[in-house]
Design a protein around this motif. Structure first.
Motif, PDB file in Angstrom:
ATOM      1  N   PHE A  33       0.832  -1.206   0.000  1.00 61.21           N
ATOM      2  CA  PHE A  33       0.000   0.000   0.000  1.00 61.21           C
ATOM      3  C   PHE A  33       0.863   1.251   0.000  1.00 61.21           C
ATOM      4  O   PHE A  33       0.552   2.234  -0.675  1.00 61.21           O
ATOM      5  CB  PHE A  33      -0.950   0.004   1.198  1.00 61.21           C
ATOM      6  CG  PHE A  33      -2.014   1.072   1.108  1.00 61.21           C
ATOM      7  CD1 PHE A  33      -3.184   0.850   0.408  1.00 61.21           C
ATOM      8  CD2 PHE A  33      -1.823   2.308   1.716  1.00 61.21           C
ATOM      9  CE1 PHE A  33      -4.161   1.844   0.306  1.00 61.21           C
ATOM     10  CE2 PHE A  33      -2.790   3.304   1.624  1.00 61.21           C
ATOM     11  CZ  PHE A  33      -3.958   3.070   0.914  1.00 61.21           C
ATOM     12  N   LYS A  34       1.955   1.222   0.766  1.00 59.71           N
ATOM     13  CA  LYS A  34       2.879   2.363   0.779  1.00 59.71           C
ATOM     14  C   LYS A  34       3.465   2.593  -0.608  1.00 59.71           C
ATOM     15  O   LYS A  34       3.601   3.721  -1.066  1.00 59.71           O
ATOM     16  CB  LYS A  34       4.026   2.087   1.757  1.00 59.71           C
ATOM     17  CG  LYS A  34       3.778   2.550   3.171  1.00 59.71           C
ATOM     18  CD  LYS A  34       5.057   2.423   3.982  1.00 59.71           C
ATOM     19  CE  LYS A  34       6.018   3.530   3.620  1.00 59.71           C
ATOM     20  NZ  LYS A  34       7.389   3.255   3.525  1.00 59.71           N
ATOM     21  N   GLN A  35       3.813   1.498  -1.269  1.00 54.42           N
ATOM     22  CA  GLN A  35       4.431   1.586  -2.592  1.00 54.42           C
ATOM     23  C   GLN A  35       3.414   2.039  -3.636  1.00 54.42           C
ATOM     24  O   GLN A  35       3.691   2.930  -4.442  1.00 54.42           O
ATOM     25  CB  GLN A  35       4.990   0.220  -2.984  1.00 54.42           C
ATOM     26  CG  GLN A  35       5.548   0.149  -4.401  1.00 54.42           C
ATOM     27  CD  GLN A  35       5.943  -1.270  -4.769  1.00 54.42           C
ATOM     28  OE1 GLN A  35       6.459  -2.009  -3.934  1.00 54.42           O
ATOM     29  NE2 GLN A  35       5.708  -1.666  -6.008  1.00 54.42           N
ATOM     30  N   CYS A  36       2.217   1.410  -3.609  1.00 51.28           N
ATOM     31  CA  CYS A  36       1.214   1.705  -4.627  1.00 51.28           C
ATOM     32  C   CYS A  36      -0.134   1.175  -4.149  1.00 51.28           C
ATOM     33  O   CYS A  36      -0.326  -0.046  -4.090  1.00 51.28           O
ATOM     34  CB  CYS A  36       1.599   1.057  -5.957  1.00 51.28           C
ATOM     35  SG  CYS A  36       0.347   1.223  -7.256  1.00 51.28           S
ATOM     36  N   SER A 264       6.428   4.316 -10.119  1.00 55.26           N
ATOM     37  CA  SER A 264       7.796   4.386  -9.604  1.00 55.26           C
ATOM     38  C   SER A 264       8.666   3.430 -10.418  1.00 55.26           C
ATOM     39  O   SER A 264       8.178   2.730 -11.317  1.00 55.26           O
ATOM     40  CB  SER A 264       7.837   3.995  -8.126  1.00 55.26           C
ATOM     41  OG  SER A 264       7.609   2.594  -7.975  1.00 55.26           O
ATOM     42  N   LYS A 265       9.929   3.365 -10.071  1.00 57.14           N
ATOM     43  CA  LYS A 265      10.839   2.432 -10.743  1.00 57.14           C
ATOM     44  C   LYS A 265      10.394   0.983 -10.561  1.00 57.14           C
ATOM     45  O   LYS A 265      10.695   0.119 -11.376  1.00 57.14           O
ATOM     46  CB  LYS A 265      12.258   2.609 -10.195  1.00 57.14           C
ATOM     47  CG  LYS A 265      12.907   3.944 -10.526  1.00 57.14           C
ATOM     48  CD  LYS A 265      14.298   4.026  -9.927  1.00 57.14           C
ATOM     49  CE  LYS A 265      14.946   5.366 -10.233  1.00 57.14           C
ATOM     50  NZ  LYS A 265      16.314   5.481  -9.630  1.00 57.14           N
ATOM     51  N   TRP A 269       8.765  -4.206 -12.360  1.00 54.62           N
ATOM     52  CA  TRP A 269       8.682  -5.580 -11.857  1.00 54.62           C
ATOM     53  C   TRP A 269       7.240  -6.004 -11.559  1.00 54.62           C
ATOM     54  O   TRP A 269       7.014  -7.089 -11.038  1.00 54.62           O
ATOM     55  CB  TRP A 269       9.521  -5.729 -10.581  1.00 54.62           C
ATOM     56  CG  TRP A 269      10.989  -5.740 -10.837  1.00 54.62           C
ATOM     57  CD1 TRP A 269      11.772  -6.804 -11.190  1.00 54.62           C
ATOM     58  CD2 TRP A 269      11.875  -4.618 -10.759  1.00 54.62           C
ATOM     59  NE1 TRP A 269      13.080  -6.413 -11.342  1.00 54.62           N
ATOM     60  CE2 TRP A 269      13.182  -5.075 -11.088  1.00 54.62           C
ATOM     61  CE3 TRP A 269      11.695  -3.267 -10.459  1.00 54.62           C
ATOM     62  CZ2 TRP A 269      14.287  -4.232 -11.115  1.00 54.62           C
ATOM     63  CZ3 TRP A 269      12.802  -2.429 -10.487  1.00 54.62           C
ATOM     64  CH2 TRP A 269      14.079  -2.909 -10.801  1.00 54.62           C
ATOM     65  N   CYS A 270       6.269  -5.152 -11.889  1.00 54.12           N
ATOM     66  CA  CYS A 270       4.881  -5.442 -11.527  1.00 54.12           C
ATOM     67  C   CYS A 270       4.230  -6.387 -12.530  1.00 54.12           C
ATOM     68  O   CYS A 270       4.337  -6.199 -13.746  1.00 54.12           O
ATOM     69  CB  CYS A 270       4.086  -4.143 -11.442  1.00 54.12           C
ATOM     70  SG  CYS A 270       2.373  -4.388 -10.901  1.00 54.12           S
ATOM     71  N   PRO A 277      -3.922   1.620 -15.131  1.00 52.76           N
ATOM     72  CA  PRO A 277      -4.150   2.789 -15.999  1.00 52.76           C
ATOM     73  C   PRO A 277      -2.858   3.473 -16.443  1.00 52.76           C
ATOM     74  O   PRO A 277      -2.814   4.065 -17.522  1.00 52.76           O
ATOM     75  CB  PRO A 277      -4.985   3.727 -15.115  1.00 52.76           C
ATOM     76  CG  PRO A 277      -5.628   2.837 -14.101  1.00 52.76           C
ATOM     77  CD  PRO A 277      -4.648   1.731 -13.851  1.00 52.76           C
ATOM     78  N   GLU A 278      -1.811   3.381 -15.629  1.00 50.33           N
ATOM     79  CA  GLU A 278      -0.542   4.013 -15.994  1.00 50.33           C
ATOM     80  C   GLU A 278       0.084   3.362 -17.214  1.00 50.33           C
ATOM     81  O   GLU A 278       0.942   3.948 -17.866  1.00 50.33           O
ATOM     82  CB  GLU A 278       0.436   3.945 -14.815  1.00 50.33           C
ATOM     83  CG  GLU A 278       0.023   4.779 -13.617  1.00 50.33           C
ATOM     84  CD  GLU A 278       0.016   6.267 -13.914  1.00 50.33           C
ATOM     85  OE1 GLU A 278       0.902   6.742 -14.655  1.00 50.33           O
ATOM     86  OE2 GLU A 278      -0.887   6.963 -13.409  1.00 50.33           O
TER      87      GLU A 278
END
Length: 304
Positions: A33-36, A264-265, A269-270, A277-278
């Motif tokens: 959650f912090k990351q995305c 983010s960078k 890896w996702c 949407p990105e």
């Protein structure tokens, strides 16, 4: 007890009523959650499938070998004995893997997997096990627990849950939390996520035992280095408030369905770019806040 891996359904079983567990926060999902926030939704709410990499499975295997190593008498915890544990541990792990995961090794089960690929992969895991012995001598240690499941409720009502790789307790009562890292994440990002995880465990142990852990120890097996950190009570109080804020933000997003992407960078890896949407994707229809139990980490979560 190791955290479970998703497993293949090899035979039909009678349907059992689903047991709803109280929602909890784990270090991996809090970090998600912090990351995305959208990544959290994909994993905890939508529960979209993810295929692990060979590196993640190797991390899971190495964790299993080290757990089995510490189950042996101290005198038997030698390098050669640890190497002997690799194949039996892989045999156990391969029985748990979904068929599509075994495709990483050119087959849908251990019997028809490409032997050359598996052997090379096992050798790479063996190198990480060897690297562990460069960092400490397990024959001189007697941990209180390995793969320890911990759970506690904060005064605010937030339930925290997770697994600790190893817990060492000195005769005088000092606590050391040990975590093995085998992944290849960028070091500055990987260390920040790992320390978030360790502080999470420190808060849980502090609330469970009334003792601030003396040391948090990260063991990086890829490069044979160890990182240690000594938290204090004031820091853990601040971190506890951070966890409470994360959980409140999760609940707010859950009620509205507003889980926003945070590019983010790490997007490279996702597994979920097709739904993001990105990247021109569309998330699945929001199913509503189902009070997901995101507090149960899998072995893959902890194999970074």
């Amino acid at each position: 007890m190791s955290a479970p891996l998703p497993t293949a359904n090899t035979e039909a079983a009678p349907a059992e009523p689903e047991v709803r567990r109280r929602p909890a926060l784990s270090p991996s999902r809090a970090s998600d959650f912090k990351q995305c926030p959208l990544l959290y939704r994909f994993r905890a709410v939508d529960k979209l499938p993810e295929t692990p990499t060979k590196a993640q499975l190797r991390g899971t295997l190495v964790h299993s070998v080290l757990e089995k190593l510490f189950a042996l008498p101290q005198a038997e915890r030698q390098r050669d004995r640890a190497q002997e544990l690799l194949v039996p541990a892989w045999s156990e792990l391969s029985e748990q893997l979904l068929p599509e995961w075994m495709e990483l090794f050119g087959g849908d089960n251990a019997e028809n997997a490409d032997k050359t690929e598996v052997d090379a992969w096992l050798r790479s895991a063996g190198k990480l096990v060897d690297a562990y012995f460069q960092l400490e001598d397990p024959a001189r240690l007697e941990p209180e627990a390995c793969e320890l499941h911990v759970e506690t409720e904060l005064g605010s009502g937030v339930l925290l849950r997770g697994y600790i790789d190893r817990l060492d307790v000195a005769p005088t009562g000092e606590i050391r939390v040990v975590d093995y890292k085998t992944g290849a994440a960028p070091r500055e990002i990987g260390e920040a996520k790992a320390m978030f995880q360790m502080k999470f465990y420190a808060v849980v142990l502090w609330r469970l035992r009334g003792v601030v852990p003396r040391q948090l120890k990260l063991m990086y097996l890829t490069d044979g280095q160890a990182l240690t950190y000594a938290p204090d009570e004031a820091e853990l109080r601040r971190f506890e408030r951070t966890l409470e804020a994360i959980w409140q933000a999760i609940l707010k997003a859950g009620k509205t369905g507003d889980f926003r992407p945070n590019p983010s960078k790490l997007c490279a890896w996702c597994d979920h770019q097709a739904h993001c949407p990105e990247f021109g994707g569309t998330p699945p229809a929001y199913p509503g806040w189902p009070e997901p139990d995101a507090g149960e980490e899998t072995a893959l979560d902890r194999a970074d």
